[in-house]
Every structure is written in structure tokens, then in C-alpha cells.
Write an enzyme that holds these catalytic residues in place. Structure first.
Site, PDB file in Angstrom:
ATOM      1  CB  THR A 130      38.863   5.058  35.155  1.00  0.00           C
ATOM      2  OG1 THR A 130      39.135   6.146  36.038  1.00  0.00           O
ATOM      3  CG2 THR A 130      37.513   4.470  35.553  1.00  0.00           C
ATOM      4  CG  ASP A 131      42.428   7.040  38.797  1.00  0.00           C
ATOM      5  OD1 ASP A 131      41.306   7.390  38.337  1.00  0.00           O
ATOM      6  OD2 ASP A 131      43.337   7.852  39.055  1.00  0.00           O
ATOM      7  CD  GLU A 132      36.755   9.123  38.513  1.00  0.00           C
ATOM      8  OE1 GLU A 132      35.605   8.959  38.919  1.00  0.00           O
ATOM      9  OE2 GLU A 132      37.187  10.210  38.081  1.00  0.00           O
ATOM     10  CE1 TYR A 155      33.730   7.434  33.296  1.00  0.00           C
ATOM     11  CE2 TYR A 155      34.973   7.878  35.308  1.00  0.00           C
ATOM     12  CZ  TYR A 155      34.937   7.489  33.973  1.00  0.00           C
ATOM     13  OH  TYR A 155      36.115   7.147  33.332  1.00  0.00           O
ATOM     14  CE  LYS A 159      35.611   3.385  32.029  1.00  0.00           C
ATOM     15  NZ  LYS A 159      35.701   3.180  30.556  1.00  0.00           N
TER      16      LYS A 159
HETATM   17  P1  NAD Z   1      35.988  11.457  25.830  1.00  0.00           P
HETATM   18  O1  NAD Z   1      34.718  11.805  26.520  1.00  0.00           O
HETATM   19  O2  NAD Z   1      36.909  12.528  25.394  1.00  0.00           O
HETATM   20  O3  NAD Z   1      35.648  10.584  24.522  1.00  0.00           O
HETATM   21  C1  NAD Z   1      34.732   9.533  24.532  1.00  0.00           C
HETATM   22  C2  NAD Z   1      34.511   9.085  23.097  1.00  0.00           C
HETATM   23  O4  NAD Z   1      33.576   7.983  23.098  1.00  0.00           O
HETATM   24  C3  NAD Z   1      33.917  10.175  22.197  1.00  0.00           C
HETATM   25  O5  NAD Z   1      34.570  10.174  20.956  1.00  0.00           O
HETATM   26  C4  NAD Z   1      32.463   9.760  22.067  1.00  0.00           C
HETATM   27  O6  NAD Z   1      31.850  10.210  20.860  1.00  0.00           O
HETATM   28  C5  NAD Z   1      32.574   8.246  22.108  1.00  0.00           C
HETATM   29  N1  NAD Z   1      31.329   7.587  22.540  1.00  0.00           N
HETATM   30  C6  NAD Z   1      30.558   7.910  23.629  1.00  0.00           C
HETATM   31  N2  NAD Z   1      29.493   7.087  23.685  1.00  0.00           N
HETATM   32  C7  NAD Z   1      29.609   6.225  22.651  1.00  0.00           C
HETATM   33  C8  NAD Z   1      28.823   5.132  22.205  1.00  0.00           C
HETATM   34  N3  NAD Z   1      27.703   4.777  22.842  1.00  0.00           N
HETATM   35  N4  NAD Z   1      29.230   4.452  21.115  1.00  0.00           N
HETATM   36  C9  NAD Z   1      30.361   4.812  20.442  1.00  0.00           C
HETATM   37  N5  NAD Z   1      31.138   5.852  20.822  1.00  0.00           N
HETATM   38  C10 NAD Z   1      30.762   6.540  21.912  1.00  0.00           C
HETATM   39  O7  NAD Z   1      36.691  10.411  26.763  1.00  0.00           O
HETATM   40  P2  NAD Z   1      38.237  10.195  27.153  1.00  0.00           P
HETATM   41  O8  NAD Z   1      38.571  11.115  28.252  1.00  0.00           O
HETATM   42  O9  NAD Z   1      39.043  10.179  25.926  1.00  0.00           O
HETATM   43  O10 NAD Z   1      38.161   8.721  27.779  1.00  0.00           O
HETATM   44  C11 NAD Z   1      38.318   7.580  26.953  1.00  0.00           C
HETATM   45  C12 NAD Z   1      38.251   6.332  27.809  1.00  0.00           C
HETATM   46  O11 NAD Z   1      39.265   6.363  28.794  1.00  0.00           O
HETATM   47  C13 NAD Z   1      36.937   6.170  28.575  1.00  0.00           C
HETATM   48  O12 NAD Z   1      36.605   4.812  28.596  1.00  0.00           O
HETATM   49  C14 NAD Z   1      37.270   6.660  29.967  1.00  0.00           C
HETATM   50  O13 NAD Z   1      36.435   6.062  30.929  1.00  0.00           O
HETATM   51  C15 NAD Z   1      38.698   6.199  30.088  1.00  0.00           C
HETATM   52  N6  NAD Z   1      39.554   6.970  30.993  1.00  0.00           N
HETATM   53  C16 NAD Z   1      39.636   8.334  30.866  1.00  0.00           C
HETATM   54  C17 NAD Z   1      40.526   9.043  31.669  1.00  0.00           C
HETATM   55  C18 NAD Z   1      40.670  10.543  31.568  1.00  0.00           C
HETATM   56  O14 NAD Z   1      41.348  11.131  32.391  1.00  0.00           O
HETATM   57  N7  NAD Z   1      40.100  11.207  30.574  1.00  0.00           N
HETATM   58  C19 NAD Z   1      41.301   8.356  32.611  1.00  0.00           C
HETATM   59  C20 NAD Z   1      41.181   6.969  32.713  1.00  0.00           C
HETATM   60  C21 NAD Z   1      40.308   6.288  31.888  1.00  0.00           C
HETATM   61  O1  DAU Z   2      40.744   9.727  37.374  1.00  0.00           O
HETATM   62  C1  DAU Z   2      40.409   9.295  36.091  1.00  0.00           C
HETATM   63  C2  DAU Z   2      39.198  10.043  35.613  1.00  0.00           C
HETATM   64  O2  DAU Z   2      39.612  11.390  35.389  1.00  0.00           O
HETATM   65  C3  DAU Z   2      38.612   9.462  34.330  1.00  0.00           C
HETATM   66  O3  DAU Z   2      38.168   8.141  34.557  1.00  0.00           O
HETATM   67  C4  DAU Z   2      37.448  10.334  33.814  1.00  0.00           C
HETATM   68  O4  DAU Z   2      36.973   9.853  32.566  1.00  0.00           O
HETATM   69  C5  DAU Z   2      37.976  11.747  33.638  1.00  0.00           C
HETATM   70  O5  DAU Z   2      36.910  12.608  33.234  1.00  0.00           O
HETATM   71  C6  DAU Z   2      38.584  12.262  34.945  1.00  0.00           C
HETATM   72  O6  DAU Z   2      37.589  12.303  35.987  1.00  0.00           O
HETATM   73  P1  DAU Z   2      36.769  13.601  36.397  1.00  0.00           P
HETATM   74  O7  DAU Z   2      35.553  13.579  35.560  1.00  0.00           O
HETATM   75  O8  DAU Z   2      36.645  13.673  37.861  1.00  0.00           O
HETATM   76  O9  DAU Z   2      37.811  14.755  35.947  1.00  0.00           O
HETATM   77  P2  DAU Z   2      37.720  16.308  36.132  1.00  0.00           P
HETATM   78  O10 DAU Z   2      38.740  16.882  35.227  1.00  0.00           O
HETATM   79  O11 DAU Z   2      36.318  16.796  36.025  1.00  0.00           O
HETATM   80  O12 DAU Z   2      38.136  16.595  37.646  1.00  0.00           O
HETATM   81  C7  DAU Z   2      39.449  16.498  38.111  1.00  0.00           C
HETATM   82  C8  DAU Z   2      39.492  17.061  39.531  1.00  0.00           C
HETATM   83  O13 DAU Z   2      39.209  18.475  39.493  1.00  0.00           O
HETATM   84  C9  DAU Z   2      38.455  16.456  40.454  1.00  0.00           C
HETATM   85  O14 DAU Z   2      39.014  16.333  41.762  1.00  0.00           O
HETATM   86  C10 DAU Z   2      37.335  17.479  40.462  1.00  0.00           C
HETATM   87  C11 DAU Z   2      38.075  18.791  40.302  1.00  0.00           C
HETATM   88  N1  DAU Z   2      37.305  19.851  39.609  1.00  0.00           N
HETATM   89  C12 DAU Z   2      36.763  19.567  38.395  1.00  0.00           C
HETATM   90  C13 DAU Z   2      36.031  20.501  37.708  1.00  0.00           C
HETATM   91  C14 DAU Z   2      35.437  20.186  36.356  1.00  0.00           C
HETATM   92  C15 DAU Z   2      37.117  21.097  40.191  1.00  0.00           C
HETATM   93  O15 DAU Z   2      37.627  21.369  41.305  1.00  0.00           O
HETATM   94  N2  DAU Z   2      36.397  22.030  39.521  1.00  0.00           N
HETATM   95  C16 DAU Z   2      35.822  21.791  38.310  1.00  0.00           C
HETATM   96  O16 DAU Z   2      35.170  22.699  37.759  1.00  0.00           O
END
Ligand code: NAD
Ligand code: DAU
Length: 346
Positions: A130-132, A155, A159
Site C-alpha cells: 500500500t501507499d501507506e 496498519y 504492511k
Molecule cells: P478487505 O478488508 O476488503 O478484504 C480483506 C480480505 O482478507 C477479506 O476477504 C478477509 O476475509 C481476508 N482475510 C483477513 N484476514 C485473513 C486471514 N488471516 N487469512 C485469510 N484471509 C484473511 O481488504 P481490501 O481493501 O480488499 O484490501 C486487500 C489488500 O489490498 C490488503 O492487503 C490491503 O492492505 C491492500 N490495499 C488496499 C487498498 C484499499 O484502498 N482498499 C489500497 C492498497 C492496498
Molecule cells: O491508501 C491506501 C489505503 O487506503 C489502504 O492501504 C487501506 O487498506 C484502505 O483501507 C485505505 O486506508 P484507510 O483505512 O485510511 O481508508 P479510509 O477510507 O478509512 O480513509 C480515507 C480517508 O478518509 C482518510 O484520509 C481518512 C478519511 N476519513 C475516513 C473515514 C472512515 C474520514 O474523514 N472520515 C471517516 O469516517
């Protein structure tokens, strides 16, 4: 598009948001490929995210934890897996602030187990980072893949540890790995704890939109489809051992994102409430994606289109999110927002 030889994929976390979008995309593009989804089905993992595909002879599900080495090994051996794509993770920053330990269990130890199995069985591993991991980015910079990692939430730290373990295994044991670092994804099937689906579904229900702090934090809201094509590009043409950023390279503030959601859904901007900020909230993420573009990839959506299209999906798919929002989600919502909203400003 170049093709891998017919390939058996283990997609961990394939029932989650990005994983399920990736499985659907991959199966359409590579009908010769067999896909095994390996998923623990946590609150974020939903079998129904792939409801249209379970009948396919090329798709199967193993319910299991990536931290369970025997179960992972068995799933790989039973299905002659030659590539693991690791999406499985605990993924929400706010949840990591409320309960951080499971983030270390799954994201660090779980990834470590996958690396051990990949090493033992000589399987390629692609890891979704992730970019985080880069931490807060100053205004005059865009992260490149060689930048130092500087995570600032539980988190992000979990990662970053996983990302570094993957790189360490490639160096130490020479196992074939690739890594993609994705920006903030939006699109179908994202669990409504995340900002864009939370704000969209709240707006549809005419509930307040809780914006953390001043809302001027900057994120690259990228459409999940472009993340999937970016991962596919790296699987097909990426250099083994390398890391690739995947995003649009363009950011907007959270307030701009909220405006797009509300305008798309034709809702009143008075729903916006500024609430107490997330502790340690990173102000800006921004990635340079030239390295992935050099492989011939380009995003189809700009961030504005991505956010608007996501908001529309939630308006058109209430049957997907209504049952989620009425279940255990309510308890989380109360804990996370009740006090914040009670003390909120406009
Ligand atoms: P999500 O939370 O929607 O899904 C996560 C999935 O992993 C679920 O299906 C969950 O059941 C499964 N899981 C959790 N713990 C597990 C374990 N111990 N064993 C097996 N399965 C397990 O997540 P997402 O948003 O789809 O993210 C997927 C991946 O992409 C993650 O690695 C996350 O860090 C990365 N990522 C997410 C974003 C984003 O914006 N959502 C951005 C960049 C990277
Ligand atoms: O940047 C990549 C990441 O994006 C991924 O690695 C994570 O898995 C994914 O969950 C997401 O990160 P966040 O958990 O921070 O995403 P979220 O949607 O919660 O937040 C996006 C932005 O919005 C952040 O700046 C926080 C803000 N926010 C979020 C929530 C839930 C608010 O202002 N209010 C809120 O209630």
C-alpha cells in the site's frame, strides 16, 4: 496482452473488496486459469462478493487463515498452485487504532507463513502492499519505489513489515516475488467502514457524513479496476524482485471527494460534519507511477470519475450493503462515531 502458461492461482483474501474484483477480472481475462480463493471470511470477507462465479469449474474456495501453515501448504499442494497473490489482510486504519494486535497476526505473521510455503514449494508470490508504507508525503514530492518506508499507523506499520519481509526473502532465499503498492481504492464491494462507501451509504440514508478534522488530507482515489489491471501487468510483465506503485498519480482532498459523492447522489452538503480527527492521520499520500506505466499500463479512470462511479454503485446496489450495515457494523459505527458526531461542527 502477453499470457502466462495456464496457471493455477491461490488468491488469498479473494472474498474481500479488491480480491473479489481481481478474481472476477482475472477469470474474464484468463479463462484457461484455475483460481483457488483462500480466505478466512472475516467481517470484511464475503462469499457473496463472488456470487456470480462460484458455479465455474475454474473457481473454488478454501476457508482458512493465512497464518495456518499446514492449511496453506495443503491448499497449494492439492491444487498444484504456481502463483500466490496475497490480498489477505486486516485493512482499515481506524480498526488498527481500536485493536492493533490482529494486524500483526495477519499482516505480518500471515505474510511470513505464505513466504515460508512459497519457499518450500518453489511458488512465485505476488504481494499487495500500500501507499501507506511511505507515510506522510510532503507537498513537493511523489513517492517512488526506492523511497524509505516510514509508516505511521499500526496498519501501515504491519504492511511495511510484510513488504520488507517479502523483499528480504527474495534477497536471502532468491524466491521469485513481486510487490505492488496500491493507492486508496474505490469501487464495488468495498466494506462500508471505508470513507467512500461509508459517505455514499450515509448520504443515501440522509445520515451525517463524518469528515475527520479539516478534511484537507490528500488521497489518490483510484478505481479498483485500474488496480486489478496494474497487478495483472506486473504478473505478466513485471521484473521478478521488483516493486511497483499503482495509482493515478493525482490526489484530491477528502472534502473534494465528499463534494463528488454528494453531487453524484444529489444530496445536501449540509450533511457534512467535521469530527475529531484520526490520531496520527497522514496528511498526504502521493505516488509516482511511471515505473508501472513503463510496462505499458495506464489507468482508465481519473480520481473524480472513480469516486463518482463508486458512489453510483452504492446507490444502485442497496441489496449488497443494507444487510451489512444492519449487522455487527452498527456496533463498530457506534464506537467509532457516536461521541465524535455528538461533538461535531459543520
Ligand atoms: P478487505 O478488508 O476488503 O478484504 C480483506 C480480505 O482478507 C477479506 O476477504 C478477509 O476475509 C481476508 N482475510 C483477513 N484476514 C485473513 C486471514 N488471516 N487469512 C485469510 N484471509 C484473511 O481488504 P481490501 O481493501 O480488499 O484490501 C486487500 C489488500 O489490498 C490488503 O492487503 C490491503 O492492505 C491492500 N490495499 C488496499 C487498498 C484499499 O484502498 N482498499 C489500497 C492498497 C492496498
Ligand atoms: O491508501 C491506501 C489505503 O487506503 C489502504 O492501504 C487501506 O487498506 C484502505 O483501507 C485505505 O486506508 P484507510 O483505512 O485510511 O481508508 P479510509 O477510507 O478509512 O480513509 C480515507 C480517508 O478518509 C482518510 O484520509 C481518512 C478519511 N476519513 C475516513 C473515514 C472512515 C474520514 O474523514 N472520515 C471517516 O469516517
Amino acid at each position: 496482452m502477453t499470457r502466462l502458461h495456464p496457471i493455477n492461482l491461490l488468491v488469498t483474501g479473494g472474498c474481500g473488496f479488491i480480491g473479489s474484483n481481481f478474481v472476477r477480472y482475472w477469470m474474464r481475462q484468463h479463462p484457461e486459469s484455475k483460481v483457488v480463493v483462500y480466505d478466512k471470511l472475516t467481517y470484511a470477507g464475503r462469499k457473496e462478493n463472488l456470487a456470480d462465479l462460484w458455479d465455474s469449474p475454474n473457481l473454488s474456495l478454501v476457508v482458512g487463515d493465512i497464518g495456518d501453515m499446514d492449511a496453506v501448504r495443503r491448499a497449494c499442494q492439492d491444487n498444484a498452485i504456481d502463483l500466490i497473490v496475497n490480498f489477505a489482510a486486516e485493512t482499515h486504519v481506524d480498526q488498527s487504532i481500536l485493536g492493533p494486535l490482529v494486524f500483526t497476526d495477519t499482516n505480518v505473521r500471515g505474510t511470513h507463513v505464505l513466504l515460508e510455503v512459497a519457499r518450500e514449494l518453489s511458488i512465485r508470490l505476488h504481494h499487495i502492499s500500500t501507499d501507506e508504507v511511505y507515510g506522510h508525503i510532503r507537498d513537493d514530492h511523489q513517492s517512488v519505489e526506492t523511497d524509505e518506508l516510514a509508516p505511521r499507523s499500526p496498519y501501515a506499520a504491519s504492511k511495511a513489515a510484510a513488504d520488507q519481509l517479502v523483499q528480504a526473502y527474495a534477497i536471502t532465499y532468491g524466491i521469485p516475488v513481486t510487490i505492488t503498492r496500491g493507492a486508496n481504492n474505490v469501487g464495488p464491494y468495498q466494506y462500508p467502514e471505508k470513507a467512500v462507501p461509508l459517505f455514499s451509504t450515509n448520504a443515501i440514508l440522509n445520515e451525517p457524513i463524518p469528515v475527520y478534522g479539516d478534511g484537507l488530507q490528500m488521497r489518490d482515489y483510484a478505481h479498483v479496476h485500474d488496480h486489478c489491471t496494474g497487478i495483472e501487468t506486473v504478473l505478466l510483465r513485471g521484473i521478478i524482485g521488483e516493486v511497483y506503485n499503482v495509482g493515478t498519480g493525482r490526489e484530491m482532498t477528502n472534502l473534494e471527494m465528499v463534494d463528488i459523492v454528494l453531487d453524484t447522489l444529489d444530496k445536501d452538503h449540509a450533511l457534512v460534519k467535521h469530527v475529531t480527527d484520526r490520531p496520527g492521520h497522514d496528511r498526504r499520500y502521493s505516488m509516482n507511477v511511471d515505473k508501472l506505466r513503463a510496462l505499458g499500463w495506464q489507468p482508465q479512470y481519473d480520481p473524480k470519475q472513480a469516486v463518482a462511479e463508486a458512489a453510483r454503485w452504492y446507490a444502485e446496489n442497496r441489496t449488497w450493503w443494507e444487510p451489512i450495515r444492519s449487522g455487527e457494523f452498527r456496533e463498530y459505527y457506534e464506537k467509532q462515531y457516536a461521541e465524535r458526531l455528538a461533538g461535531a461542527g459543520q
